[in-house]
Design a protein around this motif. Structure first.
Motif, PDB file in Angstrom:
ATOM      1  N   LYS A  48      52.934   9.021  -0.774  1.00 48.86           N
ATOM      2  CA  LYS A  48      53.363   8.182   0.347  1.00 48.86           C
ATOM      3  C   LYS A  48      54.198   8.945   1.379  1.00 48.86           C
ATOM      4  CE  LYS A  48      51.679   4.353  -1.422  1.00 48.86           C
ATOM      5  NZ  LYS A  48      50.531   3.686  -0.797  1.00 48.86           N
ATOM      6  N   ALA A  49      54.115  10.274   1.377  1.00 49.92           N
ATOM      7  CA  ALA A  49      54.969  11.086   2.253  1.00 49.92           C
ATOM      8  C   ALA A  49      54.803  10.722   3.726  1.00 49.92           C
ATOM      9  CB  ALA A  49      54.676  12.574   2.043  1.00 49.92           C
ATOM     10  N   THR A  50      53.554  10.552   4.170  1.00 49.85           N
ATOM     11  CA  THR A  50      53.321  10.225   5.583  1.00 49.85           C
ATOM     12  C   THR A  50      53.911   8.863   5.927  1.00 49.85           C
ATOM     13  OG1 THR A  50      51.299  11.572   5.597  1.00 49.85           O
ATOM     14  CG2 THR A  50      51.562   9.974   7.379  1.00 49.85           C
ATOM     15  N   ASP A  51      53.733   7.889   5.033  1.00 48.01           N
ATOM     16  CA  ASP A  51      54.311   6.557   5.259  1.00 48.01           C
ATOM     17  C   ASP A  51      55.832   6.643   5.355  1.00 48.01           C
ATOM     18  OD1 ASP A  51      51.841   5.393   5.266  1.00 48.01           O
ATOM     19  OD2 ASP A  51      51.918   4.706   3.196  1.00 48.01           O
ATOM     20  N   ASN A  52      56.422   7.457   4.502  1.00 50.92           N
ATOM     21  CA  ASN A  52      57.882   7.605   4.514  1.00 50.92           C
ATOM     22  C   ASN A  52      58.370   8.221   5.821  1.00 50.92           C
ATOM     23  OD1 ASN A  52      57.984   6.525   1.949  1.00 50.92           O
ATOM     24  ND2 ASN A  52      58.019   8.522   0.927  1.00 50.92           N
ATOM     25  N   LEU A  53      57.610   9.202   6.326  1.00 47.81           N
ATOM     26  CA  LEU A  53      57.978   9.837   7.598  1.00 47.81           C
ATOM     27  C   LEU A  53      57.852   8.847   8.759  1.00 47.81           C
ATOM     28  CD1 LEU A  53      56.233  13.298   7.093  1.00 47.81           C
ATOM     29  CD2 LEU A  53      58.704  12.879   7.159  1.00 47.81           C
ATOM     30  N   LEU A  54      56.793   8.030   8.728  1.00 44.78           N
ATOM     31  CA  LEU A  54      56.625   7.004   9.757  1.00 44.78           C
ATOM     32  C   LEU A  54      57.789   6.019   9.730  1.00 44.78           C
ATOM     33  CD1 LEU A  54      52.804   6.309   9.350  1.00 44.78           C
ATOM     34  CD2 LEU A  54      53.905   7.095  11.454  1.00 44.78           C
ATOM     35  N   ASP A  55      58.220   5.674   8.526  1.00 46.02           N
ATOM     36  CA  ASP A  55      59.340   4.744   8.375  1.00 46.02           C
ATOM     37  C   ASP A  55      60.634   5.352   8.933  1.00 46.02           C
ATOM     38  OD1 ASP A  55      60.422   2.240   7.388  1.00 46.02           O
ATOM     39  OD2 ASP A  55      61.457   3.442   5.883  1.00 46.02           O
ATOM     40  N   LEU A  56      60.845   6.635   8.657  1.00 42.22           N
ATOM     41  CA  LEU A  56      62.022   7.322   9.196  1.00 42.22           C
ATOM     42  C   LEU A  56      62.018   7.294  10.725  1.00 42.22           C
ATOM     43  CD1 LEU A  56      62.409  10.505   6.946  1.00 42.22           C
ATOM     44  CD2 LEU A  56      64.126   8.719   7.302  1.00 42.22           C
ATOM     45  N   ALA A  57      60.842   7.549  11.288  1.00 38.49           N
ATOM     46  CA  ALA A  57      60.739   7.552  12.754  1.00 38.49           C
ATOM     47  C   ALA A  57      61.098   6.183  13.318  1.00 38.49           C
ATOM     48  CB  ALA A  57      59.322   7.951  13.169  1.00 38.49           C
ATOM     49  N   ARG A  58      60.621   5.123  12.665  1.00 39.82           N
ATOM     50  CA  ARG A  58      60.923   3.766  13.142  1.00 39.82           C
ATOM     51  C   ARG A  58      62.418   3.451  13.043  1.00 39.82           C
ATOM     52  NH1 ARG A  58      55.642   2.461  10.952  1.00 39.82           N
ATOM     53  NH2 ARG A  58      56.519   2.215   8.873  1.00 39.82           N
ATOM     54  N   GLN A  59      63.074   4.059  12.057  1.00 42.52           N
ATOM     55  CA  GLN A  59      64.499   3.798  11.880  1.00 42.52           C
ATOM     56  C   GLN A  59      65.372   4.458  12.956  1.00 42.52           C
ATOM     57  OE1 GLN A  59      66.106   4.188   7.829  1.00 42.52           O
ATOM     58  NE2 GLN A  59      64.010   4.083   7.055  1.00 42.52           N
ATOM     59  N   VAL A  60      64.886   5.540  13.529  1.00 45.76           N
ATOM     60  CA  VAL A  60      65.710   6.232  14.536  1.00 45.76           C
ATOM     61  C   VAL A  60      65.254   5.988  15.967  1.00 45.76           C
ATOM     62  CG1 VAL A  60      66.324   8.073  12.911  1.00 45.76           C
ATOM     63  CG2 VAL A  60      64.370   8.389  14.456  1.00 45.76           C
ATOM     64  N   SER A  61      64.023   5.452  16.130  1.00 46.73           N
ATOM     65  CA  SER A  61      63.513   5.291  17.492  1.00 46.73           C
ATOM     66  C   SER A  61      62.605   4.075  17.586  1.00 46.73           C
ATOM     67  CB  SER A  61      62.734   6.547  17.911  1.00 46.73           C
ATOM     68  OG  SER A  61      62.070   6.331  19.136  1.00 46.73           O
ATOM     69  N   SER A  62      62.737   3.353  18.695  1.00 48.59           N
ATOM     70  CA  SER A  62      61.863   2.202  18.916  1.00 48.59           C
ATOM     71  C   SER A  62      60.521   2.617  19.511  1.00 48.59           C
ATOM     72  CB  SER A  62      62.541   1.197  19.846  1.00 48.59           C
ATOM     73  OG  SER A  62      62.856   1.813  21.086  1.00 48.59           O
ATOM     74  N   ALA A  63      60.480   3.780  20.145  1.00 50.52           N
ATOM     75  CA  ALA A  63      59.238   4.241  20.767  1.00 50.52           C
ATOM     76  C   ALA A  63      59.170   5.765  20.753  1.00 50.52           C
ATOM     77  CB  ALA A  63      59.148   3.719  22.203  1.00 50.52           C
ATOM     78  N   PRO A  64      58.951   6.367  19.563  1.00 55.46           N
ATOM     79  CA  PRO A  64      58.876   7.835  19.495  1.00 55.46           C
ATOM     80  C   PRO A  64      57.677   8.373  20.275  1.00 55.46           C
ATOM     81  CG  PRO A  64      58.212   6.845  17.408  1.00 55.46           C
ATOM     82  CD  PRO A  64      58.745   5.738  18.255  1.00 55.46           C
ATOM     83  N   THR A  65      57.850   9.509  20.898  1.00 62.12           N
ATOM     84  CA  THR A  65      56.757  10.105  21.672  1.00 62.12           C
ATOM     85  C   THR A  65      55.709  10.690  20.740  1.00 62.12           C
ATOM     86  OG1 THR A  65      57.824  12.275  21.783  1.00 62.12           O
ATOM     87  CG2 THR A  65      58.341  10.696  23.543  1.00 62.12           C
ATOM     88  N   GLY A  66      54.485  10.799  21.259  1.00 64.10           N
ATOM     89  CA  GLY A  66      53.389  11.351  20.467  1.00 64.10           C
ATOM     90  C   GLY A  66      53.654  12.776  20.028  1.00 64.10           C
ATOM     91  N   ARG A  67      54.238  13.571  20.912  1.00 62.01           N
ATOM     92  CA  ARG A  67      54.511  14.970  20.576  1.00 62.01           C
ATOM     93  C   ARG A  67      55.445  15.075  19.384  1.00 62.01           C
ATOM     94  NH1 ARG A  67      58.107  19.133  21.034  1.00 62.01           N
ATOM     95  NH2 ARG A  67      57.189  21.188  21.507  1.00 62.01           N
ATOM     96  N   GLU A  68      56.554  14.338  19.421  1.00 61.02           N
ATOM     97  CA  GLU A  68      57.530  14.442  18.335  1.00 61.02           C
ATOM     98  C   GLU A  68      57.008  13.822  17.037  1.00 61.02           C
ATOM     99  OE1 GLU A  68      59.816  16.503  18.698  1.00 61.02           O
ATOM    100  OE2 GLU A  68      59.469  16.682  20.852  1.00 61.02           O
ATOM    101  N   MET A  69      56.199  12.758  17.156  1.00 60.98           N
ATOM    102  CA  MET A  69      55.591  12.185  15.952  1.00 60.98           C
ATOM    103  C   MET A  69      54.679  13.205  15.274  1.00 60.98           C
ATOM    104  SD  MET A  69      56.647   9.224  15.102  1.00 60.98           S
ATOM    105  CE  MET A  69      55.390   8.805  13.914  1.00 60.98           C
ATOM    106  N   ASP A  70      53.901  13.943  16.065  1.00 59.03           N
ATOM    107  CA  ASP A  70      53.023  14.954  15.483  1.00 59.03           C
ATOM    108  C   ASP A  70      53.830  16.076  14.826  1.00 59.03           C
ATOM    109  OD1 ASP A  70      50.799  13.560  16.138  1.00 59.03           O
ATOM    110  OD2 ASP A  70      50.046  14.940  17.659  1.00 59.03           O
TER     111      ASP A  70
END
Length: 423
Positions: A48-70
């Motif tokens: 579930k590593a990718t899911d966990n990373l997505l969750d972390l991103a949601r916790q710190v940002s409401s709209a993370p950019t595509g570049r930083e998400m990648d």
């Protein structure tokens, strides 16, 4: 196959989900290499590593950019590749890990769902020539603008097949949590059976109709570059399902079923535009803005015109509804339609089989079986080797099971292997 084969193996997230599974995969790779094979390994992120990373991103940002998400998401595969190399080195196997950019997987500039344009592969060839196992991070590349990109859903499958094509590998083995491709989902049809062989076109239709075993883009790549795929389980290591360009000699017989599989997909929704003026340009006015917004429209049905108006229904992923709905409502007003409705409680069921090309009556039999089971058909779509219908979601299991039995696909015994738990 040649005595010394070049094999690309891809291991999914469940195959490398924890240290013990990782060591188990390393032992299998070591055994395969000891038989004289050259190996390129493509790995997904652990469990579930990718899911966990997505969750972390949601916790710190409401709209993370595509570049930083990648940049964030590609770390999951980097962890897997380096850990697997450590496990291999413990077994005395000389292994070297590479990111997508180090391998030279060149993509377009679309973050989150980049397409592969070219694979240079020089460092992988160099590692192979030195007798090393090359372990490559799946799901990622570097864009023509020199930015890190991810390939979207099923990206590790696509990485593996693309590498196999670029390196002219003998086979691309896709290791997953099931033992192959089945005639139906064993969780819904316990008597589903494993298929020994499928043609590329059949696998393409099955993937497009909702089968999750292989990503659609990876099968397209395999067909375009004639890369044989072997879908296998990293839990049992048994022979799985071969997907190739033609029926392999000795595997087709007179009793082979016309239908290869019954595929279902409950992830779609249906939008209907009511009372659309029946005139040229209306469909273009509706579907061009949806395409521009990257809404993936699947089945489209337009009713016969009555009193100068018609209804247009189409299916799309449920995840695209929020994006599509305001666009459709805006266009409906512009063209003078009377309203827009949506239904998220639907399911698509498809029959797929190369034998359908020369067997009339498949559609009629499918419709009769559904009618006898009181399953109402809302939409119909066909290709030369596929018939798809949309039904109400609560009728899904009954429809799939009855069709599987009616087309003589039942194995006669319940599937006994452990089934993966999927979201």
């Amino acid at each position: 196959m040649k005595s010394v084969a070049l094999i690309v193996q891809k291991y999914g997230g469940t195959s490398v989900a924890d240290p013990e599974r990782m060591r188990n995969v390393a032992r299998h790779i070591a055994t395969t290499q000891s038989q004289g094979n050259q190996l390129v390994i493509v790995v997904s992120a652990m469990g579930k590593a990718t899911d966990n990373l997505l969750d972390l991103a949601r916790q710190v940002s409401s709209a993370p950019t595509g570049r930083e998400m990648d940049m964030l998401l590609t770390t999951g595969e980097r962890i897997s590749m380096s850990l697997l190399c450590m496990a291999l080195q413990d077994l005395g196997v000389d292994a070297m890990s590479f990111t997508g950019s180090q391998v030279g997987i060149i993509t377009d500039t679309v973050h989150g769902r980049a397409k592969i344009l070219e694979i240079k592969g020089d460092r992988v060839r160099e590692a192979l020539s030195e007798g090393k196992v090359a372990v490559v991070a799946g799901f990622q590349g570097v864009s023509t603008a020199k930015e890190i990109t991810t390939l979207g859903r099923g990206g590790s499958d696509t990485t593996a097949v693309a590498l196999a094509a670029a390196l002219k590998a003998d086979v691309c083995e896709i290791y997953t949590d099931v033992t192959g491709v089945f005639t139906a989902d064993p969780r819904i049809v316990p008597q589903a059976r494993k298929l020994k062989h499928l043609e590329f076109d059949e696998m393409l239709e099955m993937a497009g109709a909702g089968s999750k075993v292989l990503a659609l883009r990876s099968v397209e790549f395999a067909r375009n570059h004639n890369v044989p795929i072997h879908v296998r389980s990293s839990f049992t290591w048994e022979q799985g399902t071969w997907v190739t360009g033609e029926v392999r000699k000795g595997e087709q017989n007179m009793e082979e079923p016309i239908i290869s599989g019954v595929v279902h997909d409950a992830s779609d929704a249906k939008i209907t535009v009511l009372g659309v003026p029946d005139q040229p340009g209306v469909s273009a006015a509706l579907f061009e803005p949806l395409a521009s917004a990257n809404v993936n429209v699947d089945m489209i049905v337009q009713n016969t015109s009555t009193a100068g108006t018609t209804d247009i229904s189409f299916t799309l992923p449920k995840t695209d509804v929020a994006n599509a709905q305001p666009i459709v409502e805006r266009i409906a007003k512009q063209v003078g339609a009377t309203g827009v409705t949506q239904d998220t409680n639907i399911a698509k069921i498809s029959l797929v089989g190369a034998g359908m090309r020369s067997s009339p009556g498949i559609a009629a039999k499918m419709f009769r079986v559904l009618a006898d089971n009181n399953v109402n058909i809302e939409m119909i779509s066909t290709s030369t080797i596929r018939i798809s219908v949309v039904v109400a979601a609560p009728m899904l299991e009954k429809a799939v099971r009855s069709l599987h039995t009616a087309f003589d696909l039942d194995s006669g015994e319940d599937y006994s292997a452990p089934l993966p738990v999927r979201k």
